[in-house]
Design an enzyme around this catalytic site. Structure first.
Site, mmCIF file in Angstrom:
data_model
loop_
_atom_site.group_PDB
_atom_site.id
_atom_site.type_symbol
_atom_site.label_atom_id
_atom_site.label_comp_id
_atom_site.label_asym_id
_atom_site.label_seq_id
_atom_site.Cartn_x
_atom_site.Cartn_y
_atom_site.Cartn_z
ATOM 1 N N ASP A 1 -0.478 -7.420 0.674
ATOM 2 C CA ASP A 1 0.106 -6.128 1.039
ATOM 3 C C ASP A 1 1.623 -6.266 1.053
ATOM 4 O OD1 ASP A 1 0.454 -3.519 1.688
ATOM 5 O OD2 ASP A 1 -0.395 -3.643 3.710
ATOM 6 N N HIS B 1 0.815 -1.212 0.000
ATOM 7 C CA HIS B 1 0.000 0.000 0.000
ATOM 8 C C HIS B 1 0.851 1.265 0.000
ATOM 9 C CE1 HIS B 1 0.521 -0.426 4.469
ATOM 10 N NE2 HIS B 1 0.569 0.902 4.405
ATOM 11 N N SER C 1 1.993 -4.238 7.895
ATOM 12 C CA SER C 1 0.899 -3.836 7.015
ATOM 13 C C SER C 1 0.032 -2.770 7.680
ATOM 14 C CB SER C 1 0.039 -5.053 6.640
ATOM 15 O OG SER C 1 -1.112 -4.670 5.931
ATOM 16 N N SER D 1 4.534 1.466 8.299
ATOM 17 C CA SER D 1 4.181 0.514 7.250
ATOM 18 C C SER D 1 5.409 0.046 6.483
ATOM 19 C CB SER D 1 3.211 1.162 6.259
ATOM 20 O OG SER D 1 1.904 1.161 6.756
ATOM 21 N N GLY E 1 3.485 5.607 9.339
ATOM 22 C CA GLY E 1 4.859 5.657 8.868
ATOM 23 C C GLY E 1 5.634 4.389 9.135
#
Length: 383
Positions: free
Chosen positions: A255, A227, A352, A337, A335
């Protein structure tokens, strides 16, 4: 990677220590577990994070890492030994042992002989996986946060947002789930969300106006969350310079993503400590069982630890469902991720999303690393 700040001196020191040089791009049984190997090396910083988040002393953390390593080694053989009677497994912190659920009493003694405890249950893992797969074909309402097979409950667990539990669409989804197999419904306070964030300072990578975190180095680049960017999107490093390009990306459904790096950047088998703990060497990607301790590193909240709560969970984000996720009790924030999940020195996956934060707590999901490596034909950079 291309870094000049003092923080990166720790990376160089680690590499010199292992002789890497510059990386190129590119009911319980009395049978004990096999005597565990020497406790895996763990930095004081990692042990401090486990102490803080899991309530362990440094000695207890070392012992747990060693026991979890032994349990992970038993799990694969136990699955093969149990065969069709296999109904899942998990690490039990109170005993320091792997527990294997089976549907046939005749298989219990063989599994115990491997050094695992057993539990006799009704439904096999295959039957539960089929029930979950049926749910994966449905479109879930936003009040349903996700669903996964829980070997401890010997059931498919459907998680719903507490305030939405009586909503007609949620009740209809749960009714359809129960028609397909054994289902347990649990509540959560919030729906999951991804952990991308707007551009801020720090030590991340950037794509467009999104800040995310590097997951793990692979030969030729790194893996991260899907993402965070689409295939073809340019990536800038912590210093704003051109770093690479998304070579592949999948979200929702999955993801995960693979970023290929440009010349001038290089990869190392290291997860950064961001100056709060020493950088961590990555030595493999052996999958930790449910119940094992796990830690996460990200550019916003740095190091936090918890335990593996579930595997193969379908997470229902607002953008769509993501499958085969691993659920943890580790917190994260915007942030983080794409950042790294580690169990000891073994890579587990990339961050994720989740709910909550690192002040009040929460839960976070990651996409397993071995699935990402297999999807893109990548080789994890290990020490």
């Amino acid at each position: 990677m291309k870094h000049t700040r003092p923080l990166r001196a720790a990376v160089a020191a680690l590499l010199l220590t292992v002789g890497l040089g510059a990386a190129h791009a590119g009911v319980a049984s009395a049978v004990p577990l096999p005597e565990p190997a020497a406790a895996p090396s763990a930095s004081a910083g990692l042990l401090d994070a486990m102490r803080r988040d899991l309530g362990l002393t440094a000695s207890q953390a070392e012992q747990r890492l060693s026991a979890e390593k032994a349990a992970a080694a038993v799990e694969k053989t136990a699955r093969q030994t149990a065969g069709d009677a296999y109904a899942g497994s998990w690490y039990e912190p109170s005993t320091g042992r792997l527990v294997v659920a089976v549907t046939d009493r005749a298989q219990e003694s063989e599994v115990r002989a491997l050094g695992a405890d057993t539990r006799l249950v009704r439904h096999s893992a295959a039957a539960l996986d089929r029930a979950k797969a049926g749910l994966d074909t449905l479109r879930a309402p936003t009040g349903v946060a996700g669903w996964h097979v829980d070997p401890r409950a010997n059931s498919v667990v459907v998680t719903v947002v507490g305030t939405e539990r009586e909503a007609p669409a949620v009740r209809a989804f749960v009714d359809r789930a129960r028609a397909g197999g054994p289902v347990t419904v649990v509540e959560t306070a919030q729906a999951p969300r991804t952990y991308a964030a707007g551009t801020v300072g720090g030590d991340p990578y950037y794509t467009g106006n999104v800040r995310c975190s590097i997951g793990f180095s692979v030969y030729g680049g790194f893996v991260t969350a899907g993402h965070c960017g689409q295939a073809g999107a340019a990536v800038r490093g912590w210093d704003g310079s051109a770093m690479g390009t998304f070579q592949g990306s999948s979200f929702p459904g999955n993801d995960y993503a693979y970023v290929g790096i440009h010349s001038g950047w290089w990869t190392v088998p290291v997860v950064l400590g961001w100056g709060t703990i020493p950088d961590q060497l990555v030595r493999g990607s052996a999958e930790a069982p449910v119940g094992a301790s796990i830690c996460r590193s990200g550019s916003t909240t740095h190091w936090h630890c918890g335990t593996v709560l579930a595997k193969n969970e379908t997470v229902n984000y607002s953008q769509g469902a993501v499958y085969q996720m691993t659920k943890t009790s580790v917190c994260a924030e915007g942030g983080d991720s794409g950042g790294s999940f580690l169990s000891g020195d073994q890579a587990q996956g990339v961050t994720s999303g989740g709910w909550g934060n690192c002040s009040s707590g929460g839960q976070t999901w990651f996409q397993p690393i071995n699935e990402i490596l297999g999807r893109y034909g990548l080789t994890l950079h290990i020490a």
